[in-house]
Design an enzyme around this catalytic site. Structure first.
Site, PDB file in Angstrom:
ATOM      1  N   GLY A 235       5.661  -3.106  -3.148  1.00 41.29           N
ATOM      2  CA  GLY A 235       6.300  -3.299  -1.995  1.00 41.29           C
ATOM      3  C   GLY A 235       5.525  -4.335  -1.247  1.00 41.29           C
ATOM      4  N   THR A 236       4.309  -4.396  -0.944  1.00 43.97           N
ATOM      5  CA  THR A 236       3.710  -5.523  -0.261  1.00 43.97           C
ATOM      6  C   THR A 236       3.850  -6.730  -0.891  1.00 43.97           C
ATOM      7  OG1 THR A 236       1.977  -3.925   0.434  1.00 43.97           O
ATOM      8  CG2 THR A 236       1.214  -6.376   0.144  1.00 43.97           C
TER       9      THR A 236
ATOM     10  N   ASN B  26       7.793   3.169   9.065  1.00 43.15           N
ATOM     11  CA  ASN B  26       6.843   3.941   8.225  1.00 43.15           C
ATOM     12  C   ASN B  26       6.042   5.038   9.318  1.00 43.15           C
ATOM     13  OD1 ASN B  26       5.910   1.243   8.401  1.00 43.15           O
ATOM     14  ND2 ASN B  26       3.821   2.330   8.306  1.00 43.15           N
TER      15      ASN B  26
ATOM     16  N   ALA C 253       8.200   1.939  -5.972  1.00 43.47           N
ATOM     17  CA  ALA C 253       8.489   2.907  -6.528  1.00 43.47           C
ATOM     18  C   ALA C 253       7.592   4.052  -5.925  1.00 43.47           C
ATOM     19  CB  ALA C 253       8.131   2.756  -8.111  1.00 43.47           C
ATOM     20  N   HIS C 254       6.384   3.973  -5.651  1.00 41.21           N
ATOM     21  CA  HIS C 254       5.613   5.091  -5.323  1.00 41.21           C
ATOM     22  C   HIS C 254       5.987   5.946  -4.148  1.00 41.21           C
ATOM     23  CE1 HIS C 254       2.474   3.825  -2.178  1.00 41.21           C
ATOM     24  NE2 HIS C 254       3.101   2.774  -2.628  1.00 41.21           N
TER      25      HIS C 254
ATOM     26  N   THR D 250       2.772 -10.581 -17.064  1.00 41.50           N
ATOM     27  CA  THR D 250       3.171  -9.780 -17.896  1.00 41.50           C
ATOM     28  C   THR D 250       3.539  -8.526 -17.109  1.00 41.50           C
ATOM     29  OG1 THR D 250       1.582 -10.617 -19.587  1.00 41.50           O
ATOM     30  CG2 THR D 250       2.743  -8.396 -20.062  1.00 41.50           C
TER      31      THR D 250
ATOM     32  N   CYS E  77      -2.398   2.119   5.466  1.00 39.19           N
ATOM     33  CA  CYS E  77      -3.262   1.099   5.130  1.00 39.19           C
ATOM     34  C   CYS E  77      -4.064   0.884   6.776  1.00 39.19           C
ATOM     35  CB  CYS E  77      -2.459  -0.255   5.153  1.00 39.19           C
ATOM     36  SG  CYS E  77      -0.880  -0.250   4.148  1.00 39.19           S
TER      37      CYS E  77
HETATM   38  N1  PLP Z   1       6.655  -1.505   3.692  1.00 35.01           N
HETATM   39  C1  PLP Z   1       6.512  -0.129   4.329  1.00 35.01           C
HETATM   40  C2  PLP Z   1       7.479   0.192   5.382  1.00 35.01           C
HETATM   41  C3  PLP Z   1       5.311   0.627   3.730  1.00 35.01           C
HETATM   42  O1  PLP Z   1       5.386   1.984   4.424  1.00 35.01           O
HETATM   43  C4  PLP Z   1       4.585   0.325   2.967  1.00 35.01           C
HETATM   44  C5  PLP Z   1       3.562   1.287   2.112  1.00 35.01           C
HETATM   45  O2  PLP Z   1       3.136   2.171   3.205  1.00 35.01           O
HETATM   46  C6  PLP Z   1       4.839  -0.968   2.127  1.00 35.01           C
HETATM   47  C7  PLP Z   1       5.893  -1.682   2.732  1.00 35.01           C
HETATM   48  C8  PLP Z   1       3.977  -1.327   1.152  1.00 35.01           C
HETATM   49  O3  PLP Z   1       4.261  -0.894  -0.127  1.00 35.01           O
HETATM   50  P1  PLP Z   1       3.112  -0.630  -1.371  1.00 35.01           P
HETATM   51  O4  PLP Z   1       2.401   0.398  -1.038  1.00 35.01           O
HETATM   52  O5  PLP Z   1       4.240  -0.493  -2.335  1.00 35.01           O
HETATM   53  O6  PLP Z   1       2.595  -2.004  -1.178  1.00 35.01           O
END
Ligand code: PLP
Length: 379
Positions: free
Chosen positions: A71-72, A151, A200-201, A237, A325
Site C-alpha cells: 500500500g505504501t 488507520n 492485501a495484508h 517481476t 509504522c
Molecule cells: N495506508 C494506511 C491508511 C495504512 O494503515 C497502511 C498500513 O498500515 C498503509 C497505507 C501502508 O500499507 P502497507 O503496509 O501495505 O505498505
C-alpha cells in the site's frame, strides 16, 4: 496463556482459502509472467484473473489496476506519479494532516523537490472541512490526496464530496483506501476518484502486495524503472503468488462484506460499551464520527499507553498505540495531535482494532484485564 489479537489494522492473518489459492504458484506454476512459454502464460493468466477480482471489488475495470509491492508503494506511485507527470501544470498538492506516513512522508519529500503542499487540518471528530478544502485549491493545484479511512481512529472522510470539489477545478483526486477496503463499500466510480490505493495484508491476504487503481486514460510517471511490467507503470517481476492471494482475498471480502461489517460493528460496540461502563474518565476518540466498524481509539487518563500496552501484552492481549509504522519509530501520533488531544492524552491512547475472528468472550476478558491494570496503576 491464550493470546488475543486486537491489532488487525496493523495486519491480518492470511485466510485459509487464500493460502490454498496461492500455494500452486510457489513451486508448481512458478513461471515468470513475462515469459512467452507455457509456464509464463500460466502465471500471466493467474495475474489477469486476480486483476479482474480486484477490479470487481472496487468497481473498476481490470486494465485500471496496477500491482505494487505494498500500500505504501501504491501511495508513493500515485502522488509522485502525478507530481512528476503534471509538474508543467502546477506544483501544488493538497493532503490532510492525518494521512498515513506513506502519504505524509512522500509529500514531505516532494516539498524538498520544490512542490508546495497544503496539509488540511481536521475538526474535533477528525473530519476535513470541505469549504477549507475548496478555498485551498489554486491554479497550481494538481492533486488532492485524502485517505478514505484513518488507520488510528477509523474516521471515514467524504471522498465523494472531496472528488466532486476537485473535479470542478480540474484537479485529480487520490484516496488511500488501505484501511477502508473490506470494512466498508469502496467503489471508485461512485466516489469519483482518479487514483486509489489498496493493500492485501489488511484484508486477510499476504504481505508485500498492493495495488493502485489508475483511472483509464490517466497517465502518470512511474517511480520504478526497468522491464516495463504493469504497462510500464511498475517494473519488476510480478509477485504471482501474492497477486493471486490478493485477488482471492478481495473476492472473499466483497462476497462477505455485509456479514463482516455486521460482526465487526457488533464486537466493536460491545468493546466500547463495556469500556464506558467499567472504566471511568475514558474518552473514545472520534466516536461521534462515521467510522470503519472495527477501530476504536481510546484515551485512558492516568496511564501511559506504553505502560498499558506492555502490561496488556504480558496478559496475552496485543493492541497498539497507533499506526504500526509510527509505533516502531516511537513517533507521536499526528492524527491524535490533529484531533486536538493534549500531549498527555496523546501518550495515554490505545488503538484496538478487531478482526473477523474476534469474539465477545475475548472482549469480556480484555475488559477484565484493562480494568484490573488501571485499578492497580491508579492506586
Ligand atoms: N495506508 C494506511 C491508511 C495504512 O494503515 C497502511 C498500513 O498500515 C498503509 C497505507 C501502508 O500499507 P502497507 O503496509 O501495505 O505498505
Amino acid at each position: 496463556m491464550k493470546t488475543m489479537f486486537f491489532d488487525y489494522n496493523s495486519t491480518t492473518p492470511v485466510a485459509a482459502e487464500v493460502v490454498s489459492a496461492m500455494l500452486p504458484y510457489f513451486s508448481e506454476h512458478f513461471g515468470n509472467a513475462s515469459s512467452s512459454h507455457s509456464y509464463g502464460q500460466k502465471a500471466l493468466h493467474a495475474i489477469d484473473m486476480a486483476r479482474m477480482q480486484i477490479a470487481k471489488a472496487i468497481g473498476a475495470n481490470a486494465d485500471e489496476i496496477i500491482f505494487t509491492g505494498s500500500g505504501t508503494e501504491a501511495n508513493n506511485l500515485a502522488i509522485t506519479g502525478i507530481a512528476h507527470k503534471f509538474r508543467g501544470k502546477g506544483n501544488h498538492i493538497i493532503t490532510s494532516s492525518i494521512e498515513h506516513s506513506s502519504v505524509y512522508r512522500q509529500c514531505k519529500y516532494l516539498e524538498r523537490c520544490g512542490f508546495e503542499i497544503t496539509y488540511l487540518p481536521v475538526d474535533k471528530l477528525g473530519k476535513i472541512n470541505l469549504s477549507e478544502l475548496e478555498e485551498s485549491i489554486k491554479k497550481e493545484t494538481i492533486l488532492v490526496s485524502i485517505m478514505t479511512a484513518n488507520n488510528e481512529t477509523g474516521v471515514v472522510q467524504s471522498i465523494k464530496d472531496i472528488s466532486q470539489i476537485a473535479e470542478k477545478y480540474n484537479v485529480f483526486t487520490h484516496s488511500d483506501a488501505v484501511q477502508a477496503l473490506g470494512k466498508m463499500p469502496v467503489n471508485v466510480d461512485e466516489i469519483g476518484v482518479d487514483l486509489l490505493s489498496i493493500s492485501a495484508h489488511k484484508i486477510y491476504g499476504p504481505k508485500g502486495v498492493g495495488a493502485l487503481y489508475l483511472r483509464r486514460g490517466l497517465g502518470i510517471a512511474p517511480i520504478i524503472h526497468g522491464g516495463g511490467q504493469e504497462k510500464k507503470m511498475r517494473s519488476g517481476t510480478e509477485n504471482v503468488p501474492g497477486i493471486v492471494g490478493f485477488g482471492k482475498t478481495c473476492e472473499l471480502a466483497i462476497t462477505n462484506l455485509d456479514r463482516n461489517i455486521e460482526h465487526l460493528q457488533k464486537i466493536r460496540n460491545l468493546l466500547e460499551d463495556k469500556v464506558r461502563q467499567h472504566i471511568l474518565g475514558i474518552e473514545i476518540n472520534s466516536s461521534g464520527a462515521d467510522r470503519i466498524p472495527n477501530t476504536s481509539s481510546i484515551t485512558f487518563p492516568g496511564i501511559s499507553s506504553e505502560t498499558l500496552l506492555v502490561k496488556l501484552d504480558l496478559n496475552g492481549i496485543a493492541a497498539s498505540s497507533g499506526s504500526a509504522c509510527g509505533a516502531a519509530e516511537m513517533e507521536t501520533s499526528r492524527t491524535l495531535k490533529a484531533l486536538g488531544l493534549s500531549e498527555k492524552d496523546q501518550h495515554c491512547t490505545i488503538r484496538f482494532s478487531i478482526g473477523l475472528s474476534t469474539t465477545e468472550k475475548e472482549i469480556e476478558y480484555a475488559i477484565k484485564i484493562i480494568k484490573h491494570l488501571i485499578n492497580i496503576h491508579q492506586c
